[in-house]
Design an enzyme around this catalytic site. Sequence first.
Site, PDB file in Angstrom:
ATOM      1  N   GLY A   1       0.863  -1.454  -0.032  1.00  0.00           N
ATOM      2  CA  GLY A   1       0.186  -0.038  -0.042  1.00  0.00           C
ATOM      3  C   GLY A   1       0.738   1.079   0.274  1.00  0.00           C
TER       4      GLY A   1
ATOM      5  N   GLY B   1      -0.446   4.337   0.275  1.00  0.00           N
ATOM      6  CA  GLY B   1      -1.338   5.462   0.862  1.00  0.00           C
ATOM      7  C   GLY B   1      -0.266   6.099   1.945  1.00  0.00           C
ATOM      8  N   PHE B   2      -1.129   7.027   2.844  1.00  0.00           N
ATOM      9  CA  PHE B   2      -0.458   7.633   3.923  1.00  0.00           C
ATOM     10  C   PHE B   2       0.543   6.904   4.745  1.00  0.00           C
ATOM     11  CE2 PHE B   2      -3.546  10.918   2.466  1.00  0.00           C
ATOM     12  CZ  PHE B   2      -2.809  11.928   2.150  1.00  0.00           C
TER      13      PHE B   2
ATOM     14  N   GLU C   1     -19.051  17.095   2.368  1.00  0.00           N
ATOM     15  CA  GLU C   1     -18.260  17.744   1.469  1.00  0.00           C
ATOM     16  C   GLU C   1     -18.995  17.559   0.096  1.00  0.00           C
ATOM     17  OE1 GLU C   1     -14.083  17.531   3.626  1.00  0.00           O
ATOM     18  OE2 GLU C   1     -14.635  15.838   2.352  1.00  0.00           O
TER      19      GLU C   1
END
Lengths: 417, 417
Positions: free
Chosen positions: B11, B13-14, B170
């Site tokens: 992964g 991601g962050f 959002e």
Amino acid sequence: MQSAARVVIVGGGFAGLWAARALRRAPADITLIDRCNHHLFQPLLYQVATAGLAAPSIAAPLRHILRAQRNVTVRLGEVTDIDPAGRVVRVHGERCPYDYLLVASGVSHAYFGHEEWARHAPGLKTLADALHMRARFLSAFEHAENSDSADVARDWLTFVIVGGGPTGVELAGTLAEIARHTLKREFRRIDPRTARVLLVEAGERILPAFSPDLSASARRQLERLGVTVRTRAPVTAISATRVGIGAEVVRARTVIWAAGVAASSLGRSLGVPLDRAGRVLVHPDLSVPGHPEIFVAGDLAAINGPHGPVPGVAPAAKQMGMHAAAAIRARLAGQPSAPFRYRHQGLLATIGRMAAVVDLGRVRLRGLPAWWFWLLVHVYFLIGYRNRLVVLIDWADAYWTYRRGARIIVGATRPPP
Amino acid sequence: MQSAARVVIVGGGFAGLWAARALRRAPADITLIDRCNHHLFQPLLYQVATAGLAAPSIAAPLRHILRAQRNVTVRLGEVTDIDPAGRVVRVHGERCPYDYLLVASGVSHAYFGHEEWARHAPGLKTLADALHMRARFLSAFEHAENSDSADVARDWLTFVIVGGGPTGVELAGTLAEIARHTLKREFRRIDPRTARVLLVEAGERILPAFSPDLSASARRQLERLGVTVRTRAPVTAISATRVGIGAEVVRARTVIWAAGVAASSLGRSLGVPLDRAGRVLVHPDLSVPGHPEIFVAGDLAAINGPHGPVPGVAPAAKQMGMHAAAAIRARLAGQPSAPFRYRHQGLLATIGRMAAVVDLGRVRLRGLPAWWFWLLVHVYFLIGYRNRLVVLIDWADAYWTYRRGARIIVGATRPPP
């Protein structure tokens, strides 16, 4: 009061959009129909395909462009058929009647009777094509890196571009730059600089519409970037892993088609004479034989200019669109329509960083001056200041760092075939 | 010389990316595996979905980010299975052995046992999801314009967003703004301002992770934008044209899922205890019970912080990634690993133009100050100055003109279902 004439425009490209705008004061009720919701700045499409620009940077919603022109209705849909006798176009089977019709549905790529090549050698006409091509060529480097076989890796690192027109030249030059500079140091098992980029042209020379000295210059500029240029090299076969070039077979897993165009099939449904590529042989005023109320403009129209056939470029499409609008306005006023006069504004092709050719007739530029000229013209003609600004930033970034701002493969990857 | 330990990170991601960076000086041979070729700045994904930003503006190629870190190999591919006993992960069936493993494959959306809702109510986790959602909601207005039935048009102009977390808030706020402002004057048969945007939340209040007064403020700010907020309103059914909300049935043709997440299925292949959402119940040092060489970080890890469960937000994922890297470095040095300590940095949610809520614990902002804070934080944390610049231009343009720079539907449209 005279009721407004119903004008239907098929296609929101340069011809259709410029025609709609030129009819803004006409007593007309205009419907502009396009399959896509956006006008596309096609001259920069190859930059989306080569990860230099994001798709929205070269496209603007047709509705937004035309929002203030109250006599235009934009309709998103595909025209499936035209009935010239009944004066009706069909959109997804729905009838849309007209008094005047402008067909500006353009061209798509053609494989000269080898439609089976389409899956191995995608072409470039729409944003979807560009994003597909981008994913294909970025994935090729990934597959090469993942491969345990040096032979397979080399096949993944061989790129064949078929067709030496402006699109083929632009794609070949940019791909070579990406392999040599952008991806340098990013892989661990392969060296992207060993990638081979072949530009294959069946004719005598690349950029045949340009003067011979500019063709030769373009070839030298491409070779300096590392592209192998092959002329008089007709493609005879394309499969997932091989390309036949003349009698030779080249192993390559990425083939890009920039060779032929075929006119939109709507030309055929008009029932009028077409040329070999399926383009409509229009009257001098761009109307269609037997149907003074139907006009054809843009790439779909076959017509001669002062120096031979009018080329399939954006300025020609805009001129034809505006001329067809003027002819419709004349008809509405009961006046005769004038013949279309093509004003040639020159030919441009970019090759890579500081490399381009420009043929303005008497003035010919190559290398850095040509590249600056190309850059200014293309930024100037982009629709919308936001796009201009964002494109300039992306170009400045790419110029200084060799980065490409849109190196994104959308969706998950699958193992190589 | 000690040979380098093989560290596999699943992964990019962050959590995974920050872990790889934190291991830059470790005597490790790192392989970072991701299905996508890019790191995604997930907090702004809803802006790609709502046509405010182009996909490349919030994504950067993992290879490019890590190009200078020579102990990392980036591998594009999908991890299909983990074998903790054999210390091997499988990528498309190929074996990739490890000494240390970090699983940071995140979460995707879950439909609470109603997988059949997925086709009618798409969720938002990847760029592909965002582009799909963008095409869906832009096409809804086109279908409404094309419809001959006022009832069908109204159904196309009804948007239901399921889930009152930050993503739902959002999306709802932005959709309402688009209908009210962006599309104003662009259609001829419908008035986009009549569109209804419903935000539906099963729980007591929207933004339940925020303080109650900020929840109430967010609700008021949404209502001011024209969003109808329904709380204690569980969704009971979703079809192509209808949504069941409690006992009521609402006719709507665009439903967006922002309600539930389910952990990546890789958690299961570890054979260790999971929580109800499928997240891995990790040890305090983020390692996995029975496997001190396996760590889990990011949204896939279930662990408590000082004030309850660590939330699934980007700062938490970064902290976990860096902590897992520190734990691996400690192991490599023969030292014990410390427990993970979550430092809460606050919660942010934007609602629309000058509307947001920020919960920093003692400091709470709403409205304009919250919106500025949100904007600065998000631009600051974007990877790459080019992205920051382009995003700022897009936002400034949207702010002054209400335009959305990426209103592009890629591909041809089909008639409505």
